[in-house]
Design an enzyme around this catalytic site. Structure first.
Site, PDB file in Angstrom:
ATOM      1  N   TYR A   8       0.808  -1.224   0.000  1.00 41.46           N
ATOM      2  CA  TYR A   8       0.000   0.000   0.000  1.00 41.46           C
ATOM      3  C   TYR A   8       0.846   1.280   0.000  1.00 41.46           C
ATOM      4  O   TYR A   8       2.014   1.238   0.270  1.00 41.46           O
ATOM      5  CB  TYR A   8      -1.100  -0.006   1.061  1.00 41.46           C
ATOM      6  CG  TYR A   8      -0.812  -0.007   2.539  1.00 41.46           C
ATOM      7  CD1 TYR A   8       0.405   0.299   3.084  1.00 41.46           C
ATOM      8  CD2 TYR A   8      -1.859  -0.317   3.423  1.00 41.46           C
ATOM      9  CE1 TYR A   8       0.587   0.308   4.458  1.00 41.46           C
ATOM     10  CE2 TYR A   8      -1.694  -0.308   4.797  1.00 41.46           C
ATOM     11  CZ  TYR A   8      -0.467   0.010   5.306  1.00 41.46           C
ATOM     12  OH  TYR A   8      -0.307   0.018   6.654  1.00 41.46           O
ATOM     13  N   GLU A   9       0.210   2.332  -0.377  1.00 40.86           N
ATOM     14  CA  GLU A   9       0.894   3.628  -0.554  1.00 40.86           C
ATOM     15  C   GLU A   9       2.001   3.519  -1.604  1.00 40.86           C
ATOM     16  O   GLU A   9       3.070   4.134  -1.476  1.00 40.86           O
ATOM     17  CB  GLU A   9       1.452   4.093   0.791  1.00 40.86           C
ATOM     18  CG  GLU A   9       1.612   5.588   0.937  1.00 40.86           C
ATOM     19  CD  GLU A   9       0.337   6.351   0.600  1.00 40.86           C
ATOM     20  OE1 GLU A   9      -0.730   6.011   1.134  1.00 40.86           O
ATOM     21  OE2 GLU A   9       0.418   7.276  -0.220  1.00 40.86           O
ATOM     22  N   GLY A  10       1.708   2.753  -2.664  1.00 40.88           N
ATOM     23  CA  GLY A  10       2.688   2.545  -3.739  1.00 40.88           C
ATOM     24  C   GLY A  10       3.513   1.309  -3.494  1.00 40.88           C
ATOM     25  O   GLY A  10       4.298   1.261  -2.548  1.00 40.88           O
ATOM     26  N   GLN A  36       7.750   2.542  -5.947  1.00 38.61           N
ATOM     27  CA  GLN A  36       8.852   3.278  -5.302  1.00 38.61           C
ATOM     28  C   GLN A  36      10.116   3.179  -6.149  1.00 38.61           C
ATOM     29  O   GLN A  36      10.872   4.146  -6.300  1.00 38.61           O
ATOM     30  CB  GLN A  36       9.166   2.698  -3.908  1.00 38.61           C
ATOM     31  CG  GLN A  36       7.985   2.503  -2.984  1.00 38.61           C
ATOM     32  CD  GLN A  36       7.190   3.759  -2.758  1.00 38.61           C
ATOM     33  OE1 GLN A  36       7.773   4.852  -2.653  1.00 38.61           O
ATOM     34  NE2 GLN A  36       5.883   3.646  -2.689  1.00 38.61           N
TER      35      GLN A  36
END
Lengths: 596, 596
Positions: A438-440, A445
């Site tokens: 999650y969050e990329g 990244q």
């Protein structure tokens, strides 16, 4: 086993690696020196050890439940959250103008690690609120700020981030939620959002949803996405709560881990349209998100450090207790606690080194953020911002990937008991698994690291980091101890591997994008590994000096041993990664699609 | 997604790497050529795809339940087990004299992989029965054999292995269960056994427990342990079932994975003593166990291959379906199935290469076993046995450790959906986690590899394996293709890393046991990695020849691509492991115990 916050290690980093004395020279942070850090962290540890950590298992065993549109959180969460807000913990890093404490990230990040380590499921609620606050601070108009910020900073209301839709995860261009302009300047929002952390719950009186949606005349793709605030309850002019808004939770997910945190499917506008308020300007939603994202990604990276630290503590406790087999060196006459066995030690040291290494990187990144935002000197701000942005994908990507390794080793140290849920080691293994997603995802990244942070300037910034690392090597060689020499040798080899990899991705990103991006995750892992090893090498130098000065010998010796272990056992991984990056691009894409 | 058994890859290994033509020349295996293998595997695939695999999710969602001493398995398991026994699948590898099919392990192992891949929880029951059969074949008297073997080989009765006690896991010297001699030549058995897989269930009419216990006058430690058969129901002279024996299930565990397989706590002798029958001679129980253990460890290694293969299949299916983002090389105009993205390809190729590599090693090990047991030539038997014994810790240790990596990548490929239990990828991640623990943890395998298999002969056997690998490198260089040259280069580097590691552990095992055993798991991972890469390199050579001969081009090209990927991306890990092994021994044990 009860949780003990790693206050001493956090303070060591804050003092010696993040250099809080320098941070405290920045305008606005004059009160935020080491003493403040220590006072805040000790209080934070006390609260989380006593109130939040004891609910960690309960969150897993009695997850939030859903019925009739309502989510009931794990018994105890609501009361703990009340205490959390009363203690002012939501506001640690937020502006004093809105009731926060305005502390530097260098301190706030340490608090966040402690909170996540105590109870990741619980900590997600304040973390998402931080995201909503950040978005409003970046792009909200004065009206929105004055309506929402104080309540969010106090924690009285909580925030959520509504990005993902069934067809739009990593690829936000595919978002279909829509917003229609209303005559009164507000908007009506329609659509389905999934994977909304704390998208519905009973711990706060109002929820402030930040929602990405498209206007009817918006350009296609990512340039046509706008950001809206959609509160669960509309807010009256006097700040009191008004009508229920047309946003409803229709279900929550059955997940592998972080079960204590409800993950909601939210339906917007099924009954005429959810009232929304534009944040910033139309069609600039993704831009604001990108600014915020560094903060959110950094925060998820801290979760990786946090759960690694918790898993390490539990494994150590078990290894001290569990008696099994005689030490192979014959140092004890009979069966001994398994911490005496070399492979258990290898596992514990690996867990420790990875945890302390990623913690150190996170601390240094926080100080760079503070400098980037508060230094009076523009060049310094710019340089610090670039350093922070270079570190963010490492904090997010590397710390979370290694949290899978650390929590897995945590299970392994427990042997058969590790596989039994009641033991608790398995929960960390399950909880951690969301972090590289999650969050990329790690790939997202890594693409950022390859594209924006490395290839864009032809690898110049990355090479500058390597030059700083080389300076540390020289200091290590000057120290001359066995530990320092071995660390210098391994750091130099890793730095050279890094430079080879930088050269490869910088050269290939344009002409051979498949080659460069096939190497992106290995490149991220190499870089994250190196930077953490570098920070521990710096820590080793500090510890040697402290030791020589008679300071806290036990702690300093342990730091030296941990740094050396990292250098000798973890840094060598960089050469394998380099070889795969530079010698293996073709074979990634070679096999025909139909052959998979 | 439905499961498809990897019959083609298994047959490729059986034909070209395990060389079934050679196995079929061994006395007793004359009928067991490639055609037999193909017929058996196709039938096996059909049965498992149709009957066993569809119950895999049910086992996870509706685990076995316990009430009033009875265990009720997942709905559907009992009927599937009936069909399993009716198909004769329990007897594949067991002697025809007891109703088995007497097939070589080279074929039986492939069947076992398919069964485990279909449903690991289900497969554990037959696997434990195999263990009990093996023990009786090794050490049982004629009376025990005639009473139990036929029923076990048919699967009418199932077997269990009772080793672990709360205080005795890896360290069997700590076993406290006791047995008392009775006047009639039988024994009474007392004690508590934990972690007993299928220790109680409703799928078979009788359970045959193999139990380690001590006699009152037994020597201390491992030399005072005897092996007993304790049936759930006593067996009358005519083979019919008699009285219920005094062994009772008191609970089953709540586990991270393999939830469909009941893990029992068994209480022996709480009501006067469980009737037991000595297997072999008194006090030699652990010796028999050690003979069996190679078979059991090998079988668990296959589970690692099996679950890796299953996770790979699922990830590929998702990657073909899920549409997200435009390919970075611009090869498609808009959002594409994620299998087009380089990092997804890297993950899928890693999963595939690790699965095929460990599968190949397992196949070669099975052929070595067959030769060791059936060759008319003593020297060949001895050499093959040594090779098999060298491979067993690799099959067990490496295949299961990599199954953690593969199943984790499987989750990652699914992104957020991977964390949702309904998706199913998380089940493999949870199920796999037991594999590096039971039947001897990875550290136990690694100690075996370092101690008995490497250091004992000063590394001579290991160096012989390296010489064989060098011969393969020469063949690769002679081939001259790009793929072969790159594979040769990486294989040579890995072999050299291996030789350095062999030298290190052989030299240090006695004078510096902590150093050698701190390096044991890295040494196992290095060796397992190398041997799998070697087998894939052999496969590459075969595939090039087959391709040149116009055989099955798509499969052969995929095999070449997979082997090359392994060589370029996985083999390089060996150099990091070597560096950690040879340069990092001191730092493993350096930190003071109190500092953890």
């Amino acid at each position: 086993m009860s949780f003990q916050a790693p206050v001493k290690d956090l303070l060591f980093n804050i003092e010696h690696l993040a250099r809080i004395d320098q941070v405290a020279k920045l305008p606005g942070f004059e009160e935020a020196g080491l003493e403040t850090a220590q006072a805040v962290l000790e209080e934070c540890a006390k609260f989380n050890e006593g109130v939040v950590a004891p609910l960690n298992v309960a969150g897993d065993k009695q997850p939030a439940t859903f019925a009739d549109g309502k989510v009931t959180t794990t018994p105890g969460f609501k009361e703990a959250y009340r205490q959390f807000t009363e203690g002012g913990w939501q506001g640690v890093q937020h502006p004093e103008a809105y009731g926060g404490q305005g502390l530097p990230k260098t301190i706030a990040a340490a608090c966040a690690e402690i909170l996540h380590s105590a109870n990741m499921s619980f900590a997600l609620c304040p973390m998402l609120t931080d995201g909503a606050i950040e978005a409003l601070l970046i792009a909200g108009c004065e009206k929105l700020k004055s309506t929402y910020l104080e309540k969010l900073v106090s924690g009285q209301w909580t925030g959520t981030m509504n990005l993902t839709e069934p067809q739009a995860g990593s690829d936000l261009a595919l978002i279909r939620s829509r917003a229609e302009r209303q005559a009164d300047g507000t908007y009506k929002v329609f659509g389905t959002k999934i994977f909304i952390t704390y998208g519905e719950h009973d711990m706060a009186e109002n929820l402030v949803h930040l929602v990405l949606a498209r206007l009817p005349d918006a350009p296609e793709g990512v340039k046509g996405i706008s950001l809206f605030i959609v509160p669960k309850f509309l807010v009256n002019a006097d700040g009191s709560l008004g009508q229920r808004n047309d946003v409803h939770c229709v279900s929550i997910e059955h997940k592998l881990g972080i079960k204590g945190s409800p993950t909601a499917v939210l339906q917007f506008g099924d009954h005429g349209g959810a009232v929304g308020y534009l944040v910033g300007e139309e069609n600039r939603g993704l831009e604001y998100m990108f600014i915020m994202m560094n903060a959110a990604r950094y925060a998820v990276g801290l979760e990786g450090v946090a759960i690694s630290g918790r898993a390490y503590q539990k494994a150590v406790a078990y290894a001290r207790e569990r008696v099994q087999s005689r030490p192979v060196d014959g140092s004890l006459p009979g069966s001994a606690p398994i911490i005496h066995h070399p492979d258990i030690r290898r596992m514990l040291m690996t867990m420790r080194a990875l945890t302390e290494g990623t913690r150190a990187t996170a601390s240094v990144a926080a100080a760079a953020y503070d400098t980037a935002h508060h230094s009076p000197d523009e060049a310094t701000r710019k340089q610090s911002q670039a350093f922070y942005e270079f570190l963010v994908p490492l904090v997010k990507g590397y710390s979370t990937e290694i949290s899978l390794e650390v929590t897995s080793l945590g299970v392994q140290v427990h042997g058969g008991m590790g596989f039994i849920e009641e033991t608790g080691a398995a929960q960390y293994y399950r909880d951690a698994r969301i972090l590289p997603i999650y969050e990329g995802t790690t790939a997202i990244q890594a693409n950022d690291l390859v594209g924006r942070k490395t290839a864009r300037d032809g690898g110049q910034f990355a090479k500058g980091v390597a030059a700083q690392i080389e300076a540390t090597e020289k200091e290590l060689l000057a120290s001359g101890s066995e530990a320092a020499k071995s660390t210098a040798k391994n750091l130099a080899a890793a730095r050279k591997a890094f430079l080879d990899a930088v050269e490869y991705v910088a050269t290939n990103a344009k002409p051979n994008p498949n080659g460069a991006y096939a190497a992106s995750v290995p490149y991220l892992m190499l870089t994250g590994n190196l930077v953490a090893g570098w920070q521990l090498a710096r820590a080793l130098l500090v510890a040697e000096k402290q030791l020589a000065a008679g300071q806290d010998a036990e702690f300093m010796k342990a730091k030296i041993a941990t740094a050396r272990f990292y250098a000798e056992h973890i840094l060598p991984r960089t050469s394998s990664l380099r070889d795969a990056i530079t010698g293996g691009a073709a074979s990634v894409m070679e096999m025909a699609l139909d052959s998979f």
